[in-house]
Scaffold this motif. Structure first.
Motif, PDB file in Angstrom:
ATOM      1  N   SER A 137       0.841  -1.193   0.000  1.00 55.28           N
ATOM      2  CA  SER A 137       0.000   0.000   0.000  1.00 55.28           C
ATOM      3  C   SER A 137       0.880   1.249   0.000  1.00 55.28           C
ATOM      4  O   SER A 137       2.070   1.198   0.296  1.00 55.28           O
ATOM      5  N   TYR A 138       0.262   2.375  -0.327  1.00 59.30           N
ATOM      6  CA  TYR A 138       0.983   3.644  -0.369  1.00 59.30           C
ATOM      7  C   TYR A 138       1.654   3.939   0.974  1.00 59.30           C
ATOM      8  O   TYR A 138       2.815   4.328   1.033  1.00 59.30           O
ATOM      9  N   GLN A 164       2.568   1.863   3.386  1.00 62.29           N
ATOM     10  CA  GLN A 164       3.676   0.954   3.678  1.00 62.29           C
ATOM     11  C   GLN A 164       4.924   1.343   2.894  1.00 62.29           C
ATOM     12  O   GLN A 164       6.024   1.340   3.435  1.00 62.29           O
TER      13      GLN A 164
END
Length: 67
Positions: free
Chosen positions: A50-51, A53
């Motif tokens: 995800s963005y 992470q």
């Protein structure tokens, strides 16, 4: 802050005995293919995060609002 480094081993001069042999060429080719596959898989794994992470581990995001 995280820093991602890419390590590439130093290429040593091939011995004169098998420098041009078919087995040496095939071994080098297979090693290059395996390394390319590993790089591809790592890139895919990073892209699947995800963005938030990716941001947490230090990868920059593409911001469409910048000039």
């Amino acid at each position: 802050m995280a820093i991602a480094l890419e390590h590439r081993p130093v290429r040593r001069a091939a011995s004169t005995r098998d420098a041009g042999s078919l087995s040496h060429i095939l071994r080098e080719l297979s090693l290059r293919i395996a390394a390319a596959w590993r790089r591809y898989r790592v890139e895919r794994e990073i892209e699947s995060l995800s963005y938030d992470q990716r941001k947490d581990i230090g990868f920059r995001s593409f911001d469409k609002t910048t000039r």
